[in-house]
Design an enzyme around this catalytic site. Structure first.
Site, PDB file in Angstrom:
ATOM      1  N   ASP A   1       3.387   5.491  -6.591  1.00  0.00           N
ATOM      2  CA  ASP A   1       3.121   5.728  -5.016  1.00  0.00           C
ATOM      3  C   ASP A   1       4.067   5.261  -4.048  1.00  0.00           C
ATOM      4  O   ASP A   1       3.987   5.760  -2.824  1.00  0.00           O
ATOM      5  CB  ASP A   1       1.589   5.589  -4.662  1.00  0.00           C
ATOM      6  CG  ASP A   1       0.733   6.246  -5.807  1.00  0.00           C
ATOM      7  OD1 ASP A   1       1.060   7.537  -6.277  1.00  0.00           O
ATOM      8  OD2 ASP A   1      -0.177   5.753  -6.551  1.00  0.00           O
TER       9      ASP A   1
ATOM     10  N   HIS B   1      -1.121  -2.562 -10.630  1.00  0.00           N
ATOM     11  CA  HIS B   1      -1.386  -1.400 -11.494  1.00  0.00           C
ATOM     12  C   HIS B   1      -2.272  -2.363 -12.704  1.00  0.00           C
ATOM     13  O   HIS B   1      -2.181  -3.290 -12.954  1.00  0.00           O
ATOM     14  CB  HIS B   1      -0.305  -0.976 -12.224  1.00  0.00           C
ATOM     15  CG  HIS B   1      -0.333   0.366 -12.889  1.00  0.00           C
ATOM     16  ND1 HIS B   1      -0.851   0.247 -14.079  1.00  0.00           N
ATOM     17  CD2 HIS B   1      -0.263   1.622 -12.596  1.00  0.00           C
ATOM     18  CE1 HIS B   1      -1.153   1.676 -14.538  1.00  0.00           C
ATOM     19  NE2 HIS B   1      -0.795   2.554 -13.562  1.00  0.00           N
TER      20      HIS B   1
HETATM   21  N1  COA Z   1      -2.479  -5.820  -3.139  1.00  0.00           N
HETATM   22  C1  COA Z   1      -2.788  -7.293  -2.940  1.00  0.00           C
HETATM   23  N2  COA Z   1      -3.290  -7.602  -4.073  1.00  0.00           N
HETATM   24  C2  COA Z   1      -3.465  -7.264  -5.112  1.00  0.00           C
HETATM   25  C3  COA Z   1      -2.976  -5.784  -5.418  1.00  0.00           C
HETATM   26  C4  COA Z   1      -2.561  -5.323  -3.890  1.00  0.00           C
HETATM   27  N3  COA Z   1      -1.994  -3.917  -4.145  1.00  0.00           N
HETATM   28  N4  COA Z   1      -3.160  -5.399  -6.646  1.00  0.00           N
HETATM   29  C5  COA Z   1      -3.604  -6.525  -7.132  1.00  0.00           C
HETATM   30  N5  COA Z   1      -3.845  -7.397  -6.211  1.00  0.00           N
HETATM   31  C6  COA Z   1      -4.335  -8.766  -6.565  1.00  0.00           C
HETATM   32  C7  COA Z   1      -5.755  -8.863  -6.767  1.00  0.00           C
HETATM   33  O1  COA Z   1      -6.329  -9.066  -5.318  1.00  0.00           O
HETATM   34  C8  COA Z   1      -6.247  -9.830  -7.453  1.00  0.00           C
HETATM   35  O2  COA Z   1      -6.129 -11.084  -6.870  1.00  0.00           O
HETATM   36  P1  COA Z   1      -7.186 -12.166  -7.399  1.00  0.00           P
HETATM   37  O3  COA Z   1      -7.008 -12.625  -8.536  1.00  0.00           O
HETATM   38  O4  COA Z   1      -6.557 -13.378  -6.501  1.00  0.00           O
HETATM   39  O5  COA Z   1      -8.463 -11.771  -6.721  1.00  0.00           O
HETATM   40  C9  COA Z   1      -5.257  -9.742  -8.716  1.00  0.00           C
HETATM   41  O6  COA Z   1      -4.050  -9.162  -7.886  1.00  0.00           O
HETATM   42  C10 COA Z   1      -5.798  -8.728  -9.743  1.00  0.00           C
HETATM   43  O7  COA Z   1      -5.923  -7.621  -9.119  1.00  0.00           O
HETATM   44  P2  COA Z   1      -7.293  -6.789  -9.791  1.00  0.00           P
HETATM   45  O8  COA Z   1      -7.819  -6.021  -8.568  1.00  0.00           O
HETATM   46  O9  COA Z   1      -7.999  -7.215 -10.959  1.00  0.00           O
HETATM   47  O10 COA Z   1      -6.248  -5.603 -10.286  1.00  0.00           O
HETATM   48  P3  COA Z   1      -7.065  -4.327 -10.963  1.00  0.00           P
HETATM   49  O11 COA Z   1      -6.358  -4.142 -12.290  1.00  0.00           O
HETATM   50  O12 COA Z   1      -8.383  -4.310 -10.977  1.00  0.00           O
HETATM   51  O13 COA Z   1      -6.389  -3.276  -9.882  1.00  0.00           O
HETATM   52  C11 COA Z   1      -5.346  -1.458  -8.790  1.00  0.00           C
HETATM   53  C12 COA Z   1      -5.405  -2.485 -10.043  1.00  0.00           C
HETATM   54  C13 COA Z   1      -4.352  -0.453  -8.661  1.00  0.00           C
HETATM   55  C14 COA Z   1      -6.562  -0.884  -8.425  1.00  0.00           C
HETATM   56  C15 COA Z   1      -4.904  -2.549  -7.546  1.00  0.00           C
HETATM   57  O14 COA Z   1      -3.625  -3.212  -7.704  1.00  0.00           O
HETATM   58  C16 COA Z   1      -4.783  -1.682  -6.085  1.00  0.00           C
HETATM   59  O15 COA Z   1      -5.839  -1.781  -5.555  1.00  0.00           O
HETATM   60  N6  COA Z   1      -3.546  -1.509  -5.824  1.00  0.00           N
HETATM   61  C17 COA Z   1      -3.505  -0.769  -4.476  1.00  0.00           C
HETATM   62  C18 COA Z   1      -3.843   0.489  -4.573  1.00  0.00           C
HETATM   63  C19 COA Z   1      -2.944   1.493  -5.312  1.00  0.00           C
HETATM   64  O16 COA Z   1      -1.587   1.331  -4.960  1.00  0.00           O
HETATM   65  N7  COA Z   1      -3.232   2.310  -6.508  1.00  0.00           N
HETATM   66  C20 COA Z   1      -2.307   3.054  -7.261  1.00  0.00           C
HETATM   67  C21 COA Z   1      -2.350   2.729  -8.695  1.00  0.00           C
HETATM   68  S1  COA Z   1      -1.186   3.328  -9.574  1.00  0.00           S
END
Ligand code: COA
Length: 378
Positions: free
Chosen positions: A315, A261
Site C-alpha cells: 500500500d 505486515h
Molecule cells: N507503525 C508503527 N509501528 C508498527 C507498525 C506500523 N505500521 N506496524 C507494526 N508496528 C509495531 C507495533 O506497534 C508493535 O510494536 P510493539 O511490539 O512495541 O507493541 C510491533 O511493531 C508488532 O506489531 P503488531 O501490531 O503486533 O503487528 P501485527 O502483525 O498485529 O500488525 C499490521 C500488522 C499490518 C496490522 C500493522 O503492521 C499495521 O497496523 N500497519 C499499518 C496499516 C497497514 O499498512 N496495513 C496494510 C497491511 S498490508
C-alpha cells in the site's frame, strides 16, 4: 486456558490447505499458482493473471481471447442498479457504496444458491466485469457527472480509465495501473479472503461472501491502508518535513500506514515492483508535486526502516501511484477490490470444492454460570 494456548488474531494458525497462492515469509515472497508475483506483474497483463488465479495455468492466446470475450460479455449494469446508485448518499465512502452495489448484484441473481464450480466461476467473471463499472460510475455520480458505458474495444485496465475519465492515458500509465492490479490480486488467507471463506463455508452464497470481504478490506489495517498512506503524505506536507514527521509519529507511538505486515517481517516482494511503477508515474507526470511525493516517500521509508526495522507494504507505493494516475483518494481501496475479486472468488470456489464449516473455539472470560433472578427481585 493459558494465554499461551490462544492464538490471538489467529496469528500463526494454519486453518486449511490452499493451491491458489503461497506466501513465503522466510524469503518475503509470494507466488500465484507457482509463479512469482513480480514476474507476472512485469511479464503478463492483469487479464492473464486473473485467468491463472481461477484456472491454475497461464492462458494460451486462444484461451485468453475467449476469457476476455467472456468478461466483455458480462460488462454492463442494469438500469435498476444504476438507479439505486444515483440514490446513494454523496458523502458515503466508495467502499460502502461498492459493498452495497455488489450486494445488489446478488439480489439480481436468481441462481444464488447454486454452488457448482461452473456456476461460481460464471458469477466470478460477472463481478470481475461489473465491479470496475460500479467504481467508475460511483466516482462520476458523486462528482455530478453522468456515467460512461464500458467500451468493449478496450481491455480491463484501459476500459476502467475510459469509464472514469472518458479517455485512456498513455500506455505507460496503463501499464503501471495494470501492474498494481496483478500485485493486489491474491494473498492467501488475509483478513478479507478469510472473511470470504468463512461466509462461503456456511453455504451463504458467493455474493454474500464477496460483500463481506469488501467490508473486511475497507478497514485501514487491511486494504484501507492505501488511502491512509496518501492522507499521511498530504499531512506530512513537504519532503523536507518527512524525517521529523516520522520521528515525531514514532515517538508518540503512532501506527504508520503502509508499513508492517502480519506475515512478512522484513520486506514484501511486491513492494520493489510497485515502487518502480510509482517512480514511472512520477516521471510520466513530471511535476514538482510528483517529485516531492517521491522524495517524501523515500525519506519516510528510510527513516522507518532505520528507526524501527519495519518495512513498507504494497500500500505504501500503491497509494501515491494511484494519486498520480488521477484517482481520488477514497477510490484507492475500491480499485484494490477490482483486482482482489479474482483471489476472493478463487478461494470461495476452493472452499466450496471441499467445504467444512469454519467455526473456531473461544476462551470464555465472562461470569460463571448463575441463576436468573425474577425481574421484581433484581
Ligand atoms: N507503525 C508503527 N509501528 C508498527 C507498525 C506500523 N505500521 N506496524 C507494526 N508496528 C509495531 C507495533 O506497534 C508493535 O510494536 P510493539 O511490539 O512495541 O507493541 C510491533 O511493531 C508488532 O506489531 P503488531 O501490531 O503486533 O503487528 P501485527 O502483525 O498485529 O500488525 C499490521 C500488522 C499490518 C496490522 C500493522 O503492521 C499495521 O497496523 N500497519 C499499518 C496499516 C497497514 O499498512 N496495513 C496494510 C497491511 S498490508
Amino acid at each position: 486456558m493459558a494465554d499461551a494456548d490462544i492464538n490471538y488474531g489467529l496469528a500463526g494458525v494454519v486453518t486449511d490447505d490452499t493451491a491458489v497462492s503461497k506466501v513465503m515469509p522466510e524469503t518475503n515472497s509470494l507466488t500465484y499458482r507457482g509463479y512469482a508475483v513480480q514476474d507476472l506483474a512485469t511479464q503478463c497483463r492483469f487479464e492473464e493473471t486473473a485467468y491463472l488465479i481461477w484456472n491454475g495455468e497461464l492462458p494460451t492466446k486462444a484461451q485468453l481471447s475467449d476469457f476476455n470475450a467472456a468478461e466483455k460479455a458480462q460488462r454492463g449494469l442494469t438500469n435498476d442498479l444504476l438507479a439505486v446508485m444515483r440514490k446513494f448518499p454523496k458523502g458515503a465512502h466508495p467502499m460502502a457504496t461498492l459493498r452495497t452495489a455488489v450486494s445488489f448484484l446478488g439480489l439480481e441473481d436468481n441462481e444464488i444458491d447454486d454452488h457448482a464450480t461452473d456456476q461460481l466461476y460464471e458469477r466470478s467473471i460477472s463481478m470481475y466485469a461489473k465491479i470496475p463499472q460500479i467504481v467508475a460510475t460511483d466516482f462520476r455520480l458523486r462528482n455530478g457527472k453522468e456515467p460512461i458505458a464500458p467500451d468493449n474495444s478496450l481491455g480491463f485496465s484501459e476500459n476502467f480509465f475510459h469509464m472514469c475519465f472518458g479517455e485512456v492515458p498513455p500506455a505507460e500509465t496503463v501499464k503501471c495501473f495494470d501492474t498494481s492490479m496483478t500485485l493486489y490480486a491474491e494473498h492467501s488467507f488475509n483478513a478479507s479472503t478469510f472473511t470470504a471463506r468463512v461466509i462461503a463455508s456456511s453455504l451463504s452464497g458467493i455474493y454474500s461472501a464477496v460483500t463481506g470481504a469488501i467490508g473486511s478490506l475497507k478497514g485501514p489495517l487491511h486494504g484501507g491502508a492505501n488511502e491512509a498512506v496518501m492522507y499521511m503524505l498530504k499531512e506530512v506536507g513537504t519532503a523536507d518535513n518527512a524525517k521529523d514527521w516520522m520521528l515525531d509519529a514514532l515517538a508518540t507511538k503512532k501506527k504508520i500506514m503502509g508499513f508492517g505486515h502480519r506475515v512478512y517481517r522484513s520486506g514484501d516482494s511486491r513492494v520493489p515492483t510497485m515502487t518502480s511503477a510509482y517512480k514511472d508515474m512520477v516521471d510520466i507526470i513530471g511535476t514538482d508535486e510528483a517529485k516531492m511525493y517521491w522524495e517524501m516517500s523515500k525519506t519516510l521509508d528510510e527513516t522507518m526502516v532505520a528507526e524501527k526495522g519495519i518495512y513498507p507494504n504494497l500500500d505504501f507505493p500503491a497509494g501515491p501511484a494511484y494519486y498520480l494516475m488521477g484517482f481520488e483518494i477514497p477510490m484507492f481501496t475500491p480499485i484494490f477490490v477490482m483486482s482482489r475479486i479474482t483471489g476472493w472468488t478463487a478461494h470461495i470456489m476452493e472452499q466450496l470444492g471441499d467445504n467444512k464449516l469454519i467455526r473456531p473455539l473461544s476462551n470464555y472470560t465472562g461470569p460463571a454460570q448463575r441463576d436468573v433472578v425474577a425481574i421484581d427481585e433484581r
